[in-house]
Design a protein around this motif. Structure first.
Motif, PDB file in Angstrom:
ATOM      1  N   ASN A   1     -10.663 -54.065 -13.556  1.00 29.81           N
ATOM      2  CA  ASN A   1      -9.258 -53.723 -13.388  1.00 29.81           C
ATOM      3  C   ASN A   1      -8.481 -53.918 -14.678  1.00 29.81           C
ATOM      4  O   ASN A   1      -9.031 -54.277 -15.715  1.00 29.81           O
ATOM      5  N   ALA A   2      -7.195 -53.690 -14.601  1.00 30.05           N
ATOM      6  CA  ALA A   2      -6.380 -53.668 -15.819  1.00 30.05           C
ATOM      7  C   ALA A   2      -6.351 -55.021 -16.514  1.00 30.05           C
ATOM      8  O   ALA A   2      -6.408 -55.095 -17.735  1.00 30.05           O
ATOM      9  N   SER A   3      -6.277 -56.108 -15.745  1.00 35.91           N
ATOM     10  CA  SER A   3      -6.199 -57.422 -16.381  1.00 35.91           C
ATOM     11  C   SER A   3      -7.491 -57.780 -17.102  1.00 35.91           C
ATOM     12  O   SER A   3      -7.474 -58.382 -18.170  1.00 35.91           O
ATOM     13  N   THR A   4      -8.648 -57.406 -16.531  1.00 36.11           N
ATOM     14  CA  THR A   4      -9.922 -57.660 -17.199  1.00 36.11           C
ATOM     15  C   THR A   4     -10.057 -56.807 -18.452  1.00 36.11           C
ATOM     16  O   THR A   4     -10.586 -57.250 -19.465  1.00 36.11           O
ATOM     17  N   SER A   5      -9.568 -55.574 -18.401  1.00 38.89           N
ATOM     18  CA  SER A   5      -9.596 -54.723 -19.594  1.00 38.89           C
ATOM     19  C   SER A   5      -8.799 -55.360 -20.711  1.00 38.89           C
ATOM     20  O   SER A   5      -9.194 -55.354 -21.877  1.00 38.89           O
ATOM     21  N   LYS A   6      -7.645 -55.936 -20.342  1.00 36.07           N
ATOM     22  CA  LYS A   6      -6.834 -56.609 -21.354  1.00 36.07           C
ATOM     23  C   LYS A   6      -7.583 -57.805 -21.937  1.00 36.07           C
ATOM     24  O   LYS A   6      -7.536 -58.075 -23.132  1.00 36.07           O
ATOM     25  N   PHE A   7      -8.300 -58.522 -21.074  1.00 38.32           N
ATOM     26  CA  PHE A   7      -9.128 -59.639 -21.529  1.00 38.32           C
ATOM     27  C   PHE A   7     -10.138 -59.173 -22.571  1.00 38.32           C
ATOM     28  O   PHE A   7     -10.289 -59.756 -23.631  1.00 38.32           O
ATOM     29  N   LEU A   8     -10.838 -58.071 -22.264  1.00 35.07           N
ATOM     30  CA  LEU A   8     -11.870 -57.578 -23.171  1.00 35.07           C
ATOM     31  C   LEU A   8     -11.276 -57.104 -24.483  1.00 35.07           C
ATOM     32  O   LEU A   8     -11.877 -57.244 -25.541  1.00 35.07           O
ATOM     33  N   MET A   9     -10.073 -56.539 -24.440  1.00 36.55           N
ATOM     34  CA  MET A   9      -9.443 -56.017 -25.654  1.00 36.55           C
ATOM     35  C   MET A   9      -9.131 -57.142 -26.635  1.00 36.55           C
ATOM     36  O   MET A   9      -9.018 -56.906 -27.823  1.00 36.55           O
ATOM     37  N   ASN A  10      -8.970 -58.383 -26.164  1.00 36.59           N
ATOM     38  CA  ASN A  10      -8.627 -59.485 -27.038  1.00 36.59           C
ATOM     39  C   ASN A  10      -9.840 -60.191 -27.620  1.00 36.59           C
ATOM     40  O   ASN A  10      -9.686 -61.141 -28.370  1.00 36.59           O
ATOM     41  N   VAL A  11     -11.032 -59.804 -27.264  1.00 41.74           N
ATOM     42  CA  VAL A  11     -12.229 -60.432 -27.818  1.00 41.74           C
ATOM     43  C   VAL A  11     -12.320 -60.123 -29.312  1.00 41.74           C
ATOM     44  O   VAL A  11     -12.196 -58.976 -29.734  1.00 41.74           O
ATOM     45  N   ILE A  12     -12.517 -61.177 -30.123  1.00 47.69           N
ATOM     46  CA  ILE A  12     -12.642 -61.030 -31.570  1.00 47.69           C
ATOM     47  C   ILE A  12     -14.122 -61.131 -31.927  1.00 47.69           C
ATOM     48  O   ILE A  12     -14.717 -62.204 -31.826  1.00 47.69           O
ATOM     49  N   THR A  13     -14.721 -60.036 -32.313  1.00 47.44           N
ATOM     50  CA  THR A  13     -16.120 -60.054 -32.715  1.00 47.44           C
ATOM     51  C   THR A  13     -16.239 -60.620 -34.124  1.00 47.44           C
ATOM     52  O   THR A  13     -15.239 -60.776 -34.844  1.00 47.44           O
ATOM     53  N   ILE A  14     -17.451 -60.905 -34.540  1.00 40.74           N
ATOM     54  CA  ILE A  14     -17.659 -61.406 -35.893  1.00 40.74           C
ATOM     55  C   ILE A  14     -17.242 -60.372 -36.921  1.00 40.74           C
ATOM     56  O   ILE A  14     -16.751 -60.696 -38.007  1.00 40.74           O
ATOM     57  N   GLU A  15     -17.415 -59.079 -36.565  1.00 40.04           N
ATOM     58  CA  GLU A  15     -16.967 -58.015 -37.466  1.00 40.04           C
ATOM     59  C   GLU A  15     -15.451 -58.022 -37.586  1.00 40.04           C
ATOM     60  O   GLU A  15     -14.901 -57.815 -38.675  1.00 40.04           O
ATOM     61  N   ASP A  16     -14.758 -58.230 -36.456  1.00 38.06           N
ATOM     62  CA  ASP A  16     -13.294 -58.323 -36.494  1.00 38.06           C
ATOM     63  C   ASP A  16     -12.858 -59.495 -37.364  1.00 38.06           C
ATOM     64  O   ASP A  16     -11.916 -59.384 -38.158  1.00 38.06           O
ATOM     65  N   TYR A  17     -13.531 -60.605 -37.203  1.00 38.30           N
ATOM     66  CA  TYR A  17     -13.191 -61.782 -37.991  1.00 38.30           C
ATOM     67  C   TYR A  17     -13.325 -61.494 -39.489  1.00 38.30           C
ATOM     68  O   TYR A  17     -12.428 -61.806 -40.284  1.00 38.30           O
ATOM     69  N   LYS A  18     -14.446 -60.883 -39.877  1.00 38.56           N
ATOM     70  CA  LYS A  18     -14.699 -60.644 -41.302  1.00 38.56           C
ATOM     71  C   LYS A  18     -13.780 -59.575 -41.893  1.00 38.56           C
ATOM     72  O   LYS A  18     -13.404 -59.669 -43.069  1.00 38.56           O
ATOM     73  N   SER A  19     -13.427 -58.574 -41.099  1.00 38.62           N
ATOM     74  CA  SER A  19     -12.645 -57.453 -41.638  1.00 38.62           C
ATOM     75  C   SER A  19     -11.137 -57.639 -41.493  1.00 38.62           C
ATOM     76  O   SER A  19     -10.369 -57.067 -42.271  1.00 38.62           O
ATOM     77  N   THR A  20     -10.694 -58.431 -40.525  1.00 38.08           N
ATOM     78  CA  THR A  20      -9.263 -58.530 -40.240  1.00 38.08           C
ATOM     79  C   THR A  20      -8.718 -59.945 -40.403  1.00 38.08           C
ATOM     80  O   THR A  20      -7.720 -60.152 -41.103  1.00 38.08           O
ATOM     81  N   TYR A  21      -9.359 -60.913 -39.787  1.00 34.42           N
ATOM     82  CA  TYR A  21      -8.783 -62.254 -39.738  1.00 34.42           C
ATOM     83  C   TYR A  21      -9.018 -63.049 -41.014  1.00 34.42           C
ATOM     84  O   TYR A  21      -8.089 -63.632 -41.568  1.00 34.42           O
ATOM     85  N   TRP A  22     -10.276 -63.113 -41.481  1.00 33.37           N
ATOM     86  CA  TRP A  22     -10.518 -63.894 -42.684  1.00 33.37           C
ATOM     87  C   TRP A  22      -9.788 -63.340 -43.904  1.00 33.37           C
ATOM     88  O   TRP A  22      -9.269 -64.143 -44.713  1.00 33.37           O
ATOM     89  N   PRO A  23      -9.688 -62.020 -44.117  1.00 34.26           N
ATOM     90  CA  PRO A  23      -8.912 -61.543 -45.272  1.00 34.26           C
ATOM     91  C   PRO A  23      -7.476 -62.062 -45.296  1.00 34.26           C
ATOM     92  O   PRO A  23      -6.940 -62.352 -46.368  1.00 34.26           O
ATOM     93  N   LYS A  24      -6.837 -62.183 -44.130  1.00 29.48           N
ATOM     94  CA  LYS A  24      -5.485 -62.737 -44.087  1.00 29.48           C
ATOM     95  C   LYS A  24      -5.485 -64.195 -44.534  1.00 29.48           C
ATOM     96  O   LYS A  24      -4.627 -64.624 -45.309  1.00 29.48           O
ATOM     97  N   LEU A  25      -6.453 -64.965 -44.042  1.00 28.92           N
ATOM     98  CA  LEU A  25      -6.544 -66.369 -44.431  1.00 28.92           C
ATOM     99  C   LEU A  25      -6.881 -66.509 -45.910  1.00 28.92           C
ATOM    100  O   LEU A  25      -6.322 -67.350 -46.613  1.00 28.92           O
TER     101      LEU A  25
END
Length: 346
Positions: free
Chosen positions: A93-117
């Protein structure tokens, strides 16, 4: 990677974990807490599809509570066995989809989060005292918080240590290229700049420190970062720096008293046993370094005080209004009492 437990401190029903406006409304039911159990090991849809392919044991069905799919007792509408699991995974359902959309993969971490830090750390390490740093502390704090909740603490800690180590190695090379007349001043700048940066860096990584470094490594982030400066800068320069400090001590005002005090106190903070290299020097800025004074040495202390006062007068410092004092009173009486008190005489 080990899962990171971020349970509330104290008894049940404690206050929820701190959040801020940059957490993008992470979903109902406490998104950060849901990620901390085994359910966070893989995206839910993929996990349930794999379980369905292997065949879900009879007597189990899949339901949803607070936006997280989980096992429950028979009797629900999702069905039993593999077919029920497939249906539940497909009909998220919609709430679970929102849950999945917020998952930060290791690729997300390396490409988006760590560059900011990485960018923020760069600015903090290279800022001069009083400089304005155009970064959002709230955004960086939020970024660290999300990565900790998503179990990227180990990678983030490794990246932080590597980042700061590379910076300190560059600082050390620059100091090695400094001429002797600028060496002390540049070391003082490097030490002060780094210690100032830690006052911002350590609080920004407070969640990683609390829920990974203290819990899993039994250490403290500030201690680790101070140790990095000791190993990569101070240890490599202490044997060049100390003779210059002793020479400057014997030549009044070769360097400013504040610079001398900053360096001596800083070296003592980094490694207290360095006191043994120059006890007399450290005793001028760190209390209780030398043994207590004894009465038989008071005359020697007074003579040292008189010599210091003469050197001060030769360099343009006056003793102020002497009209109400007898000649030599300050040199004999105040001189001996000052010296004795500085050595712990009672």
């Amino acid at each position: 990677m080990e899962e990171e437990s971020m349970e509330e401190e104290g008894g049940g029903g404690g206050e929820p974990m701190m959040d801020d406006q940059n957490h993008n409304n992470w979903g109902a039911g406490g998104y950060g807490r849901h990620l901390l159990g085994p359910a966070a090991a893989a995206p839910l849809g993929d996990r349930f599809l794999r379980e369905a392919a292997a065949g879900t044991p009879a007597g189990t069905e899949l339901s949803e509570a607070n936006g997280v799919l989980q096992g429950c007792e028979p009797g629900g509408a999702a069905g039993k066995g593999g077919a029920g699991a497939i249906a539940a995974a497909i009909n998220i359902n919609a709430s679970t989809s929102k849950f999945l959309m917020n998952v930060i993969t290791i690729e997300d971490y390396k490409s988006t989060y760590w560059p900011k830090l990485d960018s923020a750390i760069d600015q903090l390490l290279t800022q001069s005292p009083g400089d304005y740093i155009p970064i959002s502390y709230e955004q960086i704090y939020s970024c660290v918080y999300k990565c900790v909740c998503q179990q990227h603490s180990e990678q983030m800690y490794s990246d932080l240590i590597k980042k700061i180590t590379n910076h300190l190695e560059r600082v050390s090379k620059e100091l090695q290229a400094s001429p002797p007349d600028l060496y002390i001043e540049r070391f003082n700048v490097a030490l002060g700049q780094y210690m100032g940066a830690l006052q911002s860096i350590v609080p920004l990584f407070i969640y990683m420190n609390k829920f990974y470094i203290e819990t899993k490594l039994n250490r403290d982030l500030k201690d680790d970062l101070i140790k990095l400066f000791t190993e990569h800068v101070a240890e490599k320069h202490i044997y060049n720096l100390m003779p210059l400090l002793l020479e400057a001590q014997s030549t009044p005002f070769q360097i400013t008293p504040s610079t001398m005090a900053n360096i001596v106190k800083g070296l003592y903070t980094l490694r207290p046993e360095w006191v043994q290299m120059a006890p007399a020097l450290f005793s001028k800025f760190i209390p209780n370094i030398l043994p207590p004074a004894v009465e038989s040495e008071l005359q020697e202390y007074a003579a040292q005080d008189q010599k210091l006062q003469r050197e001060l007068m030769q360099n343009g410092f006056t003793r102020g209004d002497q009209s109400r004092k007898r000649a030599g009173e300050e040199l004999t009486y105040n001189g001996s009492s000052t010296c004795a008190s500085s050595r712990g005489y009672r």
